[in-house]
Design a protein around this motif. Structure first.
Motif, PDB file in Angstrom:
ATOM      1  N   GLU A 101      25.531   0.674   1.361  1.00  0.00           N
ATOM      2  CA  GLU A 101      26.443  -0.471   1.323  1.00  0.00           C
ATOM      3  C   GLU A 101      26.190  -1.388   0.137  1.00  0.00           C
ATOM      4  OE1 GLU A 101      26.743  -0.669   6.225  1.00  0.00           O
ATOM      5  OE2 GLU A 101      25.762  -2.287   5.105  1.00  0.00           O
ATOM      6  N   ASP A 125      18.915   3.010   5.657  1.00  0.00           N
ATOM      7  CA  ASP A 125      19.771   4.040   5.066  1.00  0.00           C
ATOM      8  C   ASP A 125      21.207   3.529   4.901  1.00  0.00           C
ATOM      9  OD1 ASP A 125      17.601   5.705   5.024  1.00  0.00           O
ATOM     10  OD2 ASP A 125      18.217   6.918   6.747  1.00  0.00           O
ATOM     11  N   ALA A 126      21.714   2.847   5.916  1.00  0.00           N
ATOM     12  CA  ALA A 126      23.070   2.305   5.828  1.00  0.00           C
ATOM     13  C   ALA A 126      23.150   1.209   4.767  1.00  0.00           C
ATOM     14  CB  ALA A 126      23.510   1.771   7.190  1.00  0.00           C
TER      15      ALA A 126
END
Length: 235
Positions: A166, A161-162
């Motif tokens: 990014e 998810d991160a």
């Protein structure tokens, strides 16, 4: 143009079927394997593939392994897909699980994928490529006896998810696939740990999960399958 895919867990189960499907259509495979013997075995069944020899239980050694592959095996400057299909499982009550069970599962299932992704991101960005995490239903819900494994898979979801947020500016797509119980050697081991009889016909055919992964990879560039849950169908 021939696509290049880096795959972990290609020795068996879901990862093996994904590798075979991609090889059959003429794509280039770079397989992350734990030792030279496994590299030789896979080269014999997947001709033309090359290897990154690395033990995922030692994420700190991955940087050197990737550099060796770049020096020796001519690791491409652009990688279209990084597929994380490797994983280990060791069940047990929180009251009984030793530190080693936690650290090994977290290393193989979470820290190694994070480190390998970090190391290959410049090549993925160059191709505007895709990272695929083969997670688990345990990455969404934790049940008794599954604490350590589920923690590693919940962490893998957080990583994906991160990373998705990014890397959007670099054109890198990120997909997580959450298979339910699948008829693989790992599932057979799980049944042994649970003390249950194993009947492969009760569970998802790994070929179905491989199809889900390839569907996400082959989706046109105007869209991304961010999360895909695969469950056993009605029998």
């Amino acid at each position: 143009m021939t696509a290049t895919h880096v795959i972990t867990g290609a020795g068996s189960g879901i990862g093996r079927l994904i590798a075979e499907r991609l090889a059959a259509r003429g794509d280039r495979l770079v397989l992350v394997v734990r030792d030279e013997a496994r590299a030789d075995d896979l080269a014999s069944v997947l001709p033309g593939s090359t290897s990154i020899v690395a033990d995922l239980a030692r994420p700190d050694a991955l940087a050197a392994a990737v550099q060796d592959a770049a020096d020796v095996a001519d690791l491409p400057d652009a990688i279209d897909t990084l597929i994380h299909a490797a994983g280990i499982v060791d069940l047990g009550h929180v009251a009984d699980l030793p530190v080693a069970a936690w650290t090994e599962q977290l290393a193989v299932n979470l820290v190694a994928p994070a480190e390998l992704t970090r190391l290959l991101l410049p090549r993925l960005r160059a191709a505007r490529g895709q990272v695929v995490f083969v997670n688990s239903g345990a990455g969404l819900t934790a049940h008794p006896d599954w604490a350590a494994y589920a923690a590693s898979k919940h962490g893998l979801k957080a990583l994906a998810d991160a990373l998705r947020g990014e890397e959007a500016e670099h054109g890198v797509r990120v997909t997580t696939v959450y298979p339910g119980r699948t008829a693989t050697p790992m599932q057979e081991k799980v049944h042994a740990q649970e003390g249950a009889a194993y009947d492969a016909d009760r569970w998802i055919d790994p070929a179905s999960v491989a199809t889900a992964v390839l569907t996400a990879i082959d989706l046109p560039r105007d869209a991304v399958i961010s999360d895909l849950t695969v469950r056993p169908g009605p029998r």
